[in-house]
Design a protein around this motif. Structure first.
Motif, PDB file in Angstrom:
ATOM      1  N   ALA A  10       0.956  -1.346  -0.097  1.00  0.00           N
ATOM      2  CA  ALA A  10       0.074   0.062   0.032  1.00  0.00           C
ATOM      3  C   ALA A  10       0.804   1.191  -0.107  1.00  0.00           C
ATOM      4  CB  ALA A  10      -0.876  -0.054   1.124  1.00  0.00           C
ATOM      5  N   ARG A  11       1.983   1.260   0.904  1.00  0.00           N
ATOM      6  CA  ARG A  11       2.900   2.228   0.936  1.00  0.00           C
ATOM      7  C   ARG A  11       3.554   2.640  -0.492  1.00  0.00           C
ATOM      8  NH1 ARG A  11       1.218   0.758   5.190  1.00  0.00           N
ATOM      9  NH2 ARG A  11       1.099   1.838   6.980  1.00  0.00           N
ATOM     10  N   GLN A  12       4.072   1.444  -1.167  1.00  0.00           N
ATOM     11  CA  GLN A  12       4.584   1.419  -2.336  1.00  0.00           C
ATOM     12  C   GLN A  12       3.708   2.112  -3.396  1.00  0.00           C
ATOM     13  OE1 GLN A  12       5.911  -2.397  -3.102  1.00  0.00           O
ATOM     14  NE2 GLN A  12       7.926  -1.972  -2.057  1.00  0.00           N
ATOM     15  N   ARG A  13       2.539   1.796  -3.376  1.00  0.00           N
ATOM     16  CA  ARG A  13       1.598   2.374  -4.440  1.00  0.00           C
ATOM     17  C   ARG A  13       1.253   3.938  -4.157  1.00  0.00           C
ATOM     18  NH1 ARG A  13      -1.271  -2.405  -3.379  1.00  0.00           N
ATOM     19  NH2 ARG A  13      -2.628  -1.568  -2.021  1.00  0.00           N
ATOM     20  N   PHE A  76      14.109   1.812  -3.816  1.00  0.00           N
ATOM     21  CA  PHE A  76      13.632   0.494  -4.562  1.00  0.00           C
ATOM     22  C   PHE A  76      12.717  -0.272  -3.616  1.00  0.00           C
ATOM     23  CE2 PHE A  76      13.647  -3.904  -5.915  1.00  0.00           C
ATOM     24  CZ  PHE A  76      12.879  -3.547  -7.295  1.00  0.00           C
ATOM     25  N   ARG A  77      13.077  -0.333  -2.433  1.00  0.00           N
ATOM     26  CA  ARG A  77      12.243  -0.986  -1.382  1.00  0.00           C
ATOM     27  C   ARG A  77      10.997  -0.184  -1.265  1.00  0.00           C
ATOM     28  NH1 ARG A  77      15.374  -4.663   1.767  1.00  0.00           N
ATOM     29  NH2 ARG A  77      16.573  -5.779   0.534  1.00  0.00           N
ATOM     30  N   PHE A  78      11.027   1.000  -1.128  1.00  0.00           N
ATOM     31  CA  PHE A  78       9.927   1.813  -0.804  1.00  0.00           C
ATOM     32  C   PHE A  78       8.842   2.180  -1.848  1.00  0.00           C
ATOM     33  CE2 PHE A  78       8.428   6.059   0.962  1.00  0.00           C
ATOM     34  CZ  PHE A  78       7.754   5.594   2.176  1.00  0.00           C
ATOM     35  N   THR A  79       9.378   2.307  -3.029  1.00  0.00           N
ATOM     36  CA  THR A  79       8.583   2.571  -4.036  1.00  0.00           C
ATOM     37  C   THR A  79       8.249   1.492  -5.082  1.00  0.00           C
ATOM     38  OG1 THR A  79      10.395   3.350  -5.514  1.00  0.00           O
ATOM     39  CG2 THR A  79       9.829   5.137  -3.971  1.00  0.00           C
ATOM     40  N   GLY A  80       9.175   0.581  -5.175  1.00  0.00           N
ATOM     41  CA  GLY A  80       9.096  -0.555  -6.183  1.00  0.00           C
ATOM     42  C   GLY A  80       9.370  -0.170  -7.567  1.00  0.00           C
ATOM     43  N   SER A  81      10.154   1.154  -7.615  1.00  0.00           N
ATOM     44  CA  SER A  81      10.361   1.471  -8.874  1.00  0.00           C
ATOM     45  C   SER A  81      12.159   1.654  -8.956  1.00  0.00           C
ATOM     46  CB  SER A  81       9.666   2.898  -9.259  1.00  0.00           C
ATOM     47  OG  SER A  81      10.272   3.414 -10.535  1.00  0.00           O
ATOM     48  N   LEU A  82      12.608   1.561 -10.220  1.00  0.00           N
ATOM     49  CA  LEU A  82      13.802   2.114 -10.632  1.00  0.00           C
ATOM     50  C   LEU A  82      14.069   3.311 -11.227  1.00  0.00           C
ATOM     51  CD1 LEU A  82      15.293  -1.319 -11.554  1.00  0.00           C
ATOM     52  CD2 LEU A  82      15.782  -0.297  -9.451  1.00  0.00           C
TER      53      LEU A  82
END
Length: 222
Positions: A10-13, A76-82
């Motif tokens: 949920a936090r990554q989204r 990356f851990r927090f957002t899931g994006s590079l």
């Protein structure tokens, strides 16, 4: 468990690489362990927001090499994006040279400490350039494409290889900062923390670009 995983997702989204508001995250973590995990993630989000507000002020003008290795891991851990890391790393291969305040440019294969936060620089920390290579390696492990960095990395290895002595250890490298303890004063010319980093970088490049000779050189350094 599932509660923690859902809370993290949920936090990554809710936090994108361009900085969507963290406070809109769903809160799905319900048990005590998950709440502690969620509190840590919330704390990271708060720091992220404060840093974005300060980006144009004082010292924090952008990513600093070495620091960026750690920032990229957590981002990356927090957002899931590079995406942010890709843009940050590509800045270094898009520049034809790196101007110095006093005129001229940095030597080929040596990178500025904070770019493009500082478009010109008075100096750089040599060891930070090796952290760039190390970050590209980790970027690849996270799913990024490392092929476009190969030419620059080859030039970096050439630059630092020029400092190798007859034992294969780097010596007399200017402006080193790997760790600040008194261990740096117990050697003459050869900085052991720097050579540990150098060996690690050689291993990384060997794995990234299938160059086993570099892994052998790293082992000889150790």
């Amino acid at each position: 468990d599932n509660g923690v995983a859902e809370g993290i997702q949920a936090r990554q989204r809710a936090v994108s690489p361009v900085g969507k508001a963290h406070e809109t995250a769903e809160r799905r973590c319900v048990h005590v362990g998950a709440r502690k995990c969620a509190a840590c993630i919330d704390g990271v989000g708060d720091v992220d927001k404060r840093q974005r507000r300060r980006r144009g002020e004082g010292r924090e003008r952008g990513g600093w090499l070495c620091d960026s290795w750690f920032t990229a891991l957590s981002a990356f851990r927090f957002t899931g994006s590079l995406e942010c890391e890709r843009i940050f790393l590509e800045n270094f291969i898009r520049a034809e040279s790196f101007p110095l305040n006093k005129g001229g440019t940095l030597p080929d294969g040596l990178l500025p400490m904070c770019y493009p936060g500082e478009l010109t620089t008075s100096d750089t920390i040599s060891s930070w350039t090796l952290w760039f290579v190390y970050e590209v390696y980790e970027y690849g492990k996270r799913g990024g494409d490392t092929a476009e960095f190969k030419d620059l990395i080859d030039r970096i290895l050439t630059h630092f290889g020029g400092y190798a002595n007859h034992d294969g250890l780097l010596e007399r490298i200017p402006t080193i900062f790997v760790e600040p303890t008194r261990a740096n004063r117990w050697t003459y010319d050869v900085n052991y923390p720097m050579n540990m980093l150098w060996a690690r970088v050689l291993d990384c490049v060997s794995e990234m670009y299938d160059r086993p000779a570099l892994a052998q050189k790293a082992e000889e350094i150790r």
